[in-house]
Design an enzyme around this catalytic site. Structure first.
Site, short mmCIF file in Angstrom:
data_model
loop_
_atom_site.label_atom_id
_atom_site.label_comp_id
_atom_site.label_asym_id
_atom_site.label_seq_id
_atom_site.Cartn_x
_atom_site.Cartn_y
_atom_site.Cartn_z
CD GLU B 144 -1.83 -2.24 1.43
OE1 GLU B 144 -0.69 -2.53 1.82
OE2 GLU B 144 -2.72 -3.08 1.26
CG HIS B 213 -10.02 -7.08 8.17
ND1 HIS B 213 -9.15 -7.65 9.07
CD2 HIS B 213 -9.48 -7.27 6.96
CE1 HIS B 213 -8.14 -8.19 8.41
NE2 HIS B 213 -8.31 -7.97 7.13
#
Lengths: 394, 408
Positions: B144, B213
């Site tokens: 990322e 998450h």
């Protein structure tokens, strides 16, 4: 002109050539002579997973003088910045590039303005080599309006969009993914140009570098990662920071080249080679073996982690400006006095730029809110009714 | 571009709430009433024995209920003026928006994990790689920090990348790139570079996805100067915001929600965008302003049904623009109702609600009859167990209680 080998500065060949030269060439301070001269790089290149370029570099008198002038200008500029910092006209961080000029100058000689360069915070000289003016440099350092970033960036944020210089970044290593993004855009737009992403030996241990290299290799991007190895990451020597200080080898699957970064011609040769390689085969790593005379920044004396002898030793043996000076003298392109005159001229130029920058005004208060967004959002504050403006922020 | 679409956006926001057919979760918005509520007017009081005290407003409440039942026919009549449109799910709306923009502007490209050949983990980029090729829809490795940085570098040269974080939480790894390079480069370069990047991805609390998450990154990113943040909540505004974000010269972070991807709605066939800085009036009302965004909008609308039955008339605004806040719409609403309830999914500490309270108090303190109430998620990592996860997030019953408390 006869070929001359540069092993060390010697007047032997100069004496032999003198009668010939005085008869044939007119010795002028700034020569525009473009007859080719071949010089040899100081040391051969070492490579990892690729061929080495030749040690013989083609140059000419014009280029020699350009190199000399540019590097002397950069040297003078950085030393002047040192004095300005001590006089508290430059505040914050100031990372000086003196000693490393050959990397900026050699690289610029090998590429065009279509190629992109992105570097970290030691960016003053790279900015100048990309076409920045002295006034822009000093004004930005002193936080004035005429600065290249309007006084809002500072020492670590020099940018020049029209000559594809992308800065100027304070966070170590973050510029390398940006650089690979530039290379991606070049490939996307089919520019046939390359990106040089510069970083230091300290940044070479950043994970995002390897991430970006991986993606660049996968997507075949014309990215050239250049490690300006000045052997110290702030106060930490390279052998204490990297298990493997052979930075040119750390690309693993990506080829690498180790270059003497104090020799502008070696740098030029390596960059030409790298550009050709990157356009065909994807990313390549260049390790420039260079040295900085100043500490990491102005707050660092630079002598607590290395000896003064080491610094003076490098200055005597490997100084990039001296190397060009000796080359010019040994090829009889100018006299000592003429070169000294050039340096005097440069000194005056720098002093003039500083004087001009000192006169330049500080930014207006309204400048605080410009360029936060591309469309100037949020400069005005409305009340409950948009027709009623409560405050126009200064 | 923002200024040009200001007027259009306002009209679109209102008309969208009138013209779209709703599923059972949403309320039809009643036509705007001309009179305004004066300060100190009495409200329909729900007594402890459950009887509703009928006053003129109470009668209105009953009118509202009957309107609610007659949803379908009303909206059909209202929407006959606009094109019939087509029905799709929220992720398809995002895909449509993305596809249209990629067709329209060759500089738009998509980068992210599994966006290409796999079609996107939430199918937002399905079919795009086949249509536009590997150079425009790029599968990245799991990195990322660097691919967000690469997107920003590409944006500096003029490309318009859309970077997808598979889950918003993963973008924490790219925080440096988003904060320093994405947000600040336009400023520190003195205006030389614009970063027209869109960073998008699903976030929010899902169905037992676990703490890492289920993060809400809007609270972490809100202080970064130079970026815009929007949160979509319906297929209509998802497509509109996606298109507006791509066309914007500023870096925009588009927050989607994991649980909203399968919402179905009828959206217009024609090209439209939603104003990035505008809030959406979901349900005009008189008694209390409820500010919300993303998934909590549906919890609020569910609570609104109960509230209407009890005689309240809440005004529900989906703020959509998380940075900057649409203080114009919000302000006008506060001026009208004098009571504010914020319902958000962020944590209590340092969330969007906290900033919104500060903004409203600073600007509209004189118009408030009661302190602003804010319902947010608990300041805990989201637990796995279903019952605990439910308690972490604001539920409709809590919203009803809060409104009752606020309207006393």
């Amino acid at each position: 002109m006869a070929l001359s080998r540069l092993a060390s500065s010697s007047s032997r060949s100069a004496d032999l050539l003198k009668p010939l030269c005085s008869a044939i060439s007119l010795r002028r301070p700034i020569s525009t002579d473009t007859t080719p001269i071949t010089v040899e790089t100081s040391v051969p290149f070492t490579s990892h997973q690729c061929d080495t370029p030749s040690r013989s570099v083609q140059t000419n008198a014009k280029e020699l003088f350009t190199f000399f002038r540019d590097m002397a200008l950069m040297r003078r500029m950085e030393i002047a910045a040192d004095s300005l910092y001590k006089a508290k006209l430059i505040r914050g961080f100031c990372h000086l590039y003196d000693g490393q000029e050959a990397v900026a100058v050699g690289m610029e000689a090998a590429i065009t303005k279509k190629d992109c360069i992105i570097t970290a915070y030691r960016d003053h000289c790279t900015f100048v080599s990309r076409g920045g003016t002295l006034l822009e440099v000093f004004a930005e350092l002193m936080g004035r309006q005429a600065g290249c970033s309007r006084g809002k960036g500072g020492s670590m944020h020099f940018y020049k969009k029209d000559s594809n210089f992308y800065g100027g970044h304070g966070i170590v290593g973050a510029q390398v993914p940006l650089g690979c993004g530039l290379a991606f855009a070049q490939k996307y737009s089919k520019d046939e140009a390359v990106t040089f992403a510069l970083y230091g030996d300290g940044a070479a241990n950043q994970g995002q570098l390897f991430e970006a290299l991986n993606i660049s290799a996968l997507w075949d991007l014309p990215a050239i990662l250049v490690c300006e190895n000045n052997h110290y990451g702030m106060g930490t020597a390279e052998w204490r920071a990297a298990k493997s200080p052979a930075y040119y080898k750390r690309g693993d699957y990506a080829p690498g080249l180790k270059v003497d970064g104090m020799d502008a011609f070696a740098v030029k040769q390596a960059c030409t080679f790298a550009k050709e390689h990157a356009l065909k085969n994807g990313p390549i790593i260049l390790e420039m073996d260079t040295y900085r005379y100043h500490g990491h920044s102005m707050s660092d004396p630079g002598s607590t982690y290395r000896t003064r002898d080491e610094i003076t030793g490098v200055r005597q043996e490997r100084d990039p400006v001296e190397r060009i000076r000796k080359l010019i003298l040994s090829h009889d392109l100018a006299t000592e006095k003429e070169l000294k005159d050039i340096e005097k001229e440069i000194r005056k130029e720098v002093d003039d730029a500083i004087a001009q920058a000192k006169e330049n005004p500080l930014p207006e208060s309204s400048e605080l809110f410009t360029n936060v967004y591309a469309k100037g959002l949020g400069v005005e504050s409305f009340g409950a009714d948009r027709k009623e403006v409560r405050a126009i922020l200064p | 571009m923002a200024a040009i679409f200001q007027g259009v956006g306002a009209a679109a926001a209102l008309s969208s709430s009138l013209s779209n057919s709703f599923d059972s979760k949403k309320f039809v918005s009643s036509p705007c009433r001309p009179f305004s509520v004066r300060k100190g007017a009495s409200f329909a009081v729900v007594r402890s024995d459950g009887r509703v005290n009928l006053n003129p407003k109470g009668r209105r409440a009953q009118q509202l209920i009957s309107n609610a039942v007659a949803t379908k026919s009303d909206s059909a009549a209202a929407s006959s003026s606009s094109k019939p449109g087509h029905e799709l799910l929220l992720f398809e709306a995002l895909q449509e928006g993305l596809e249209e923009e990629m067709e329209r502007d060759i500089r738009v490209c998509v980068m992210g994990e599994d966006v290409g050949h796999y079609g996107g983990s939430y199918k937002v980029t399905k079919g795009l790689a086949k249509k536009f090729g590997d150079l425009r829809v790029l599968d990245t490795p799991i990195a990322e920090n660097s691919f967000t940085g690469m997107g920003i570098g590409a944006a500096m040269t003029g490309l318009r990348p859309v970077v997808e974080g598979m889950n918003m939480g993963f973008l924490l790894l790219a925080f440096n790139q988003i904060s320093n390079n994405c947000g600040m480069l336009h400023y520190t370069s003195g205006g030389q570079f614009t970063i027209p990047i869109v960073i998008r991805g699903p976030g929010g609390v899902g169905r037992q996805l676990g703490a890492e998450h289920s993060q809400r990154l809007e609270s972490y990113f809100q202080s970064i100067p130079g970026i815009q943040m929007v949160a979509c909540s319906t297929p209509y505004n998802a497509k509109g915001l996606m298109k507006a974000a791509i066309r914007s010269e500023n870096p925009v972070i588009l927050f989607e929600h994991v649980l909203l991807y399968n919402l179905k709605e009828r959206i217009p066939d024609e090209d439209y965008i939603c104003n990035l800085e505008e809030a959406e009036m979901v349900r005009p009302g008189e008694h209390v302003t409820i500010l919300t965004y993303s998934r909590m909008r549906y919890h609020v609308m569910q609570a609104a049904k109960t509230l209407v039955n009890k005689g309240y008339d809440p005004e529900v605004i989906d703020i959509r623009s998380l940075k900057p806040f649409d203080l114009y719409t919000i302000g006008n609403s506060v001026k009208k109702t004098h009571r504010v309830l914020i319902v958000e999914e962020c944590m209590r500490t340092g969330g969007i609600g906290a900033s919104l309270i500060a903004a409203i108090t600073e600007n509209f303190n004189d118009y408030l009859d009661a302190p602003i109430m804010c319902l947010s998620s608990q300041d805990v990592p989201t637990p796995y167990a279903g019952t605990l996860e439910e308690v972490t997030v604001v539920q409709p019953a809590q919203i009803v209680t809060a409104v009752e408390q606020l309207c006393q």
